[in-house]
Design a protein around this motif. Structure first.
Motif, PDB file in Angstrom:
ATOM      1  N   THR A  59       0.835  -1.194   0.000  1.00 21.71           N
ATOM      2  CA  THR A  59       0.000   0.000   0.000  1.00 21.71           C
ATOM      3  C   THR A  59       0.876   1.252   0.000  1.00 21.71           C
ATOM      4  OG1 THR A  59      -0.150   0.065   2.414  1.00 21.71           O
ATOM      5  CG2 THR A  59      -1.893  -1.119   1.241  1.00 21.71           C
ATOM      6  N   HIS A  60       0.283   2.320  -0.496  1.00 24.25           N
ATOM      7  CA  HIS A  60       0.954   3.618  -0.511  1.00 24.25           C
ATOM      8  C   HIS A  60      -0.090   4.670  -0.183  1.00 24.25           C
ATOM      9  CE1 HIS A  60       3.429   6.981  -1.486  1.00 24.25           C
ATOM     10  NE2 HIS A  60       2.854   7.249  -2.639  1.00 24.25           N
ATOM     11  N   ARG A  61       0.271   5.610   0.693  1.00 23.80           N
ATOM     12  CA  ARG A  61      -0.631   6.704   1.066  1.00 23.80           C
ATOM     13  C   ARG A  61      -0.040   8.028   0.589  1.00 23.80           C
ATOM     14  NH1 ARG A  61      -4.551   5.139   4.863  1.00 23.80           N
ATOM     15  NH2 ARG A  61      -4.157   3.072   5.699  1.00 23.80           N
ATOM     16  N   ARG A  62      -0.935   8.894   0.120  1.00 23.28           N
ATOM     17  CA  ARG A  62      -0.561  10.233  -0.307  1.00 23.28           C
ATOM     18  C   ARG A  62      -1.562  11.213   0.283  1.00 23.28           C
ATOM     19  NH1 ARG A  62       3.390  10.044  -3.542  1.00 23.28           N
ATOM     20  NH2 ARG A  62       3.261  12.227  -4.164  1.00 23.28           N
ATOM     21  N   ALA A  63      -1.161  12.473   0.373  1.00 28.63           N
ATOM     22  CA  ALA A  63      -2.052  13.527   0.841  1.00 28.63           C
ATOM     23  C   ALA A  63      -2.094  14.632  -0.201  1.00 28.63           C
ATOM     24  CB  ALA A  63      -1.577  14.085   2.176  1.00 28.63           C
ATOM     25  N   VAL A  64      -3.287  15.173  -0.424  1.00 29.64           N
ATOM     26  CA  VAL A  64      -3.451  16.317  -1.325  1.00 29.64           C
ATOM     27  C   VAL A  64      -3.112  17.575  -0.526  1.00 29.64           C
ATOM     28  CG1 VAL A  64      -5.072  17.619  -2.763  1.00 29.64           C
ATOM     29  CG2 VAL A  64      -5.275  15.118  -2.597  1.00 29.64           C
ATOM     30  N   VAL A  65      -2.249  18.415  -1.082  1.00 30.58           N
ATOM     31  CA  VAL A  65      -1.852  19.651  -0.409  1.00 30.58           C
ATOM     32  C   VAL A  65      -2.027  20.833  -1.353  1.00 30.58           C
ATOM     33  CG1 VAL A  65      -0.180  18.488   1.094  1.00 30.58           C
ATOM     34  CG2 VAL A  65       0.596  19.446  -1.077  1.00 30.58           C
ATOM     35  N   ASP A  66      -2.240  22.008  -0.743  1.00 28.60           N
ATOM     36  CA  ASP A  66      -2.187  23.254  -1.496  1.00 28.60           C
ATOM     37  C   ASP A  66      -0.710  23.570  -1.675  1.00 28.60           C
ATOM     38  OD1 ASP A  66      -1.729  26.378  -1.156  1.00 28.60           O
ATOM     39  OD2 ASP A  66      -3.633  26.055  -2.200  1.00 28.60           O
ATOM     40  N   PHE A  67      -0.269  23.656  -2.927  1.00 25.17           N
ATOM     41  CA  PHE A  67       1.156  23.790  -3.209  1.00 25.17           C
ATOM     42  C   PHE A  67       1.772  25.029  -2.568  1.00 25.17           C
ATOM     43  CE2 PHE A  67       4.679  25.197  -5.969  1.00 25.17           C
ATOM     44  CZ  PHE A  67       5.529  24.131  -5.780  1.00 25.17           C
ATOM     45  N   ASP A  68       1.136  26.183  -2.708  1.00 25.39           N
ATOM     46  CA  ASP A  68       1.712  27.413  -2.163  1.00 25.39           C
ATOM     47  C   ASP A  68       1.814  27.356  -0.641  1.00 25.39           C
ATOM     48  OD1 ASP A  68       2.046  28.476  -4.706  1.00 25.39           O
ATOM     49  OD2 ASP A  68       0.142  29.567  -4.666  1.00 25.39           O
ATOM     50  N   ALA A  69       0.762  26.887   0.013  1.00 25.39           N
ATOM     51  CA  ALA A  69       0.794  26.778   1.477  1.00 25.39           C
ATOM     52  C   ALA A  69       1.864  25.787   1.921  1.00 25.39           C
ATOM     53  CB  ALA A  69      -0.580  26.371   2.006  1.00 25.39           C
ATOM     54  N   PHE A  70       1.984  24.685   1.210  1.00 29.57           N
ATOM     55  CA  PHE A  70       2.995  23.677   1.532  1.00 29.57           C
ATOM     56  C   PHE A  70       4.397  24.270   1.419  1.00 29.57           C
ATOM     57  CE2 PHE A  70       5.884  20.257   0.245  1.00 29.57           C
ATOM     58  CZ  PHE A  70       5.651  19.322   1.239  1.00 29.57           C
ATOM     59  N   MET A  71       4.646  24.994   0.328  1.00 24.18           N
ATOM     60  CA  MET A  71       5.972  25.578   0.125  1.00 24.18           C
ATOM     61  C   MET A  71       6.271  26.669   1.162  1.00 24.18           C
ATOM     62  SD  MET A  71       7.275  23.646  -2.021  1.00 24.18           S
ATOM     63  CE  MET A  71       8.836  24.500  -2.150  1.00 24.18           C
ATOM     64  N   ARG A  72       5.249  27.397   1.624  1.00 26.15           N
ATOM     65  CA  ARG A  72       5.470  28.372   2.700  1.00 26.15           C
ATOM     66  C   ARG A  72       5.914  27.657   3.976  1.00 26.15           C
ATOM     67  NH1 ARG A  72       1.057  30.888   0.303  1.00 26.15           N
ATOM     68  NH2 ARG A  72      -0.427  29.960   1.763  1.00 26.15           N
ATOM     69  N   ARG A  73       5.281  26.521   4.290  1.00 26.58           N
ATOM     70  CA  ARG A  73       5.675  25.756   5.487  1.00 26.58           C
ATOM     71  C   ARG A  73       7.102  25.230   5.348  1.00 26.58           C
ATOM     72  NH1 ARG A  73       0.376  24.065   4.844  1.00 26.58           N
ATOM     73  NH2 ARG A  73       0.990  22.046   4.022  1.00 26.58           N
ATOM     74  N   VAL A  74       7.469  24.807   4.161  1.00 22.65           N
ATOM     75  CA  VAL A  74       8.838  24.341   3.927  1.00 22.65           C
ATOM     76  C   VAL A  74       9.819  25.501   4.120  1.00 22.65           C
ATOM     77  CG1 VAL A  74      10.437  23.462   2.179  1.00 22.65           C
ATOM     78  CG2 VAL A  74       8.173  22.431   2.418  1.00 22.65           C
ATOM     79  N   ALA A  75       9.500  26.660   3.562  1.00 23.22           N
ATOM     80  CA  ALA A  75      10.378  27.831   3.699  1.00 23.22           C
ATOM     81  C   ALA A  75      10.500  28.250   5.156  1.00 23.22           C
ATOM     82  CB  ALA A  75       9.853  28.987   2.846  1.00 23.22           C
ATOM     83  N   ASP A  76       9.407  28.157   5.914  1.00 16.88           N
ATOM     84  CA  ASP A  76       9.448  28.514   7.323  1.00 16.88           C
ATOM     85  C   ASP A  76      10.445  27.638   8.103  1.00 16.88           C
ATOM     86  OD1 ASP A  76       7.576  30.479   6.927  1.00 16.88           O
ATOM     87  OD2 ASP A  76       5.895  29.354   7.789  1.00 16.88           O
ATOM     88  N   LYS A  77      10.566  26.388   7.688  1.00 22.46           N
ATOM     89  CA  LYS A  77      11.486  25.475   8.360  1.00 22.46           C
ATOM     90  C   LYS A  77      12.948  25.842   8.099  1.00 22.46           C
ATOM     91  CE  LYS A  77      10.379  21.181   9.164  1.00 22.46           C
ATOM     92  NZ  LYS A  77      10.079  19.761   9.012  1.00 22.46           N
ATOM     93  N   THR A  78      13.197  26.511   6.988  1.00 20.59           N
ATOM     94  CA  THR A  78      14.581  26.865   6.646  1.00 20.59           C
ATOM     95  C   THR A  78      14.930  28.293   7.031  1.00 20.59           C
ATOM     96  OG1 THR A  78      13.953  27.526   4.407  1.00 20.59           O
ATOM     97  CG2 THR A  78      14.611  25.216   4.730  1.00 20.59           C
ATOM     98  N   ALA A  79      13.955  29.029   7.575  1.00 21.30           N
ATOM     99  CA  ALA A  79      14.213  30.410   7.982  1.00 21.30           C
ATOM    100  C   ALA A  79      15.171  30.425   9.174  1.00 21.30           C
ATOM    101  CB  ALA A  79      12.917  31.119   8.349  1.00 21.30           C
ATOM    102  N   PRO A  80      16.039  31.410   9.243  1.00 25.58           N
ATOM    103  CA  PRO A  80      16.964  31.488  10.382  1.00 25.58           C
ATOM    104  C   PRO A  80      16.185  31.630  11.696  1.00 25.58           C
ATOM    105  CG  PRO A  80      17.415  33.227   8.769  1.00 25.58           C
ATOM    106  CD  PRO A  80      16.201  32.504   8.310  1.00 25.58           C
ATOM    107  N   ILE A  81      16.695  30.975  12.705  1.00 25.82           N
ATOM    108  CA  ILE A  81      16.092  31.082  14.043  1.00 25.82           C
ATOM    109  C   ILE A  81      16.669  32.305  14.730  1.00 25.82           C
ATOM    110  CG2 ILE A  81      15.858  29.926  16.273  1.00 25.82           C
ATOM    111  CD1 ILE A  81      16.140  27.260  14.743  1.00 25.82           C
ATOM    112  N   PRO A  82      15.772  33.206  15.200  1.00 23.35           N
ATOM    113  CA  PRO A  82      16.298  34.395  15.879  1.00 23.35           C
ATOM    114  C   PRO A  82      17.114  34.010  17.115  1.00 23.35           C
ATOM    115  CG  PRO A  82      13.906  34.514  15.558  1.00 23.35           C
ATOM    116  CD  PRO A  82      14.356  33.145  15.164  1.00 23.35           C
ATOM    117  N   THR A  83      18.178  34.756  17.340  1.00 19.29           N
ATOM    118  CA  THR A  83      19.018  34.518  18.524  1.00 19.29           C
ATOM    119  C   THR A  83      18.909  35.679  19.478  1.00 19.29           C
ATOM    120  OG1 THR A  83      20.940  35.480  17.437  1.00 19.29           O
ATOM    121  CG2 THR A  83      20.649  33.099  17.209  1.00 19.29           C
TER     122      THR A  83
END
Length: 108
Positions: A82-106
């Motif tokens: 079996t294989h599972r997939r999820a439908v995502v809104d591309f722009d929202a998904f890419m914003r979440r990905v970008a948020d993960k790579t944003a510098p962490i404030p110090t």
């Protein structure tokens, strides 16, 4: 590595087959992402043999999709599961990905 069709390649082939099958049913703003793979690779396929993937959408639960999947070579079954997939809104998904790579404030 032996000269055979690798398990990782089979999984990628299954995922791509699911993606291709879903593409006509998604809006321009939607994509799918893999969320789970449960596939057994049961037989080796020598170089040069043709491999075919069969994917069947068996469950839709909101944005979550479940497929029964199998792969065959010219001699028979080589993998299934079996294989599972999820439908995502591309722009929202890419914003979440970008948020993960944003510098962490110090703190200074």
């Amino acid at each position: 590595m032996p000269p055979v069709f690798a398990t990782a390649m089979m999984i990628g082939f299954i995922e791509q087959t699911c993606i291709n099958g879903l593409r006509p049913h998604l809006s321009d703003a939607q994509r799918t992402v893999g969320t789970h793979v449960d596939v057994s690779h049961v037989a080796a396929t020598p170089e040069g043999m043709t491999v075919t993937a069969t994917v069947t959408l068996v469950e839709v639960d909101g944005r979550n999709l479940r497929f029964d999947v199998s792969c065959h070579d010219e001699s028979g079954l080589i993998g299934a599961g079996t294989h599972r997939r999820a439908v995502v809104d591309f722009d929202a998904f890419m914003r979440r990905v970008a948020d993960k790579t944003a510098p962490i404030p110090t703190r200074d």
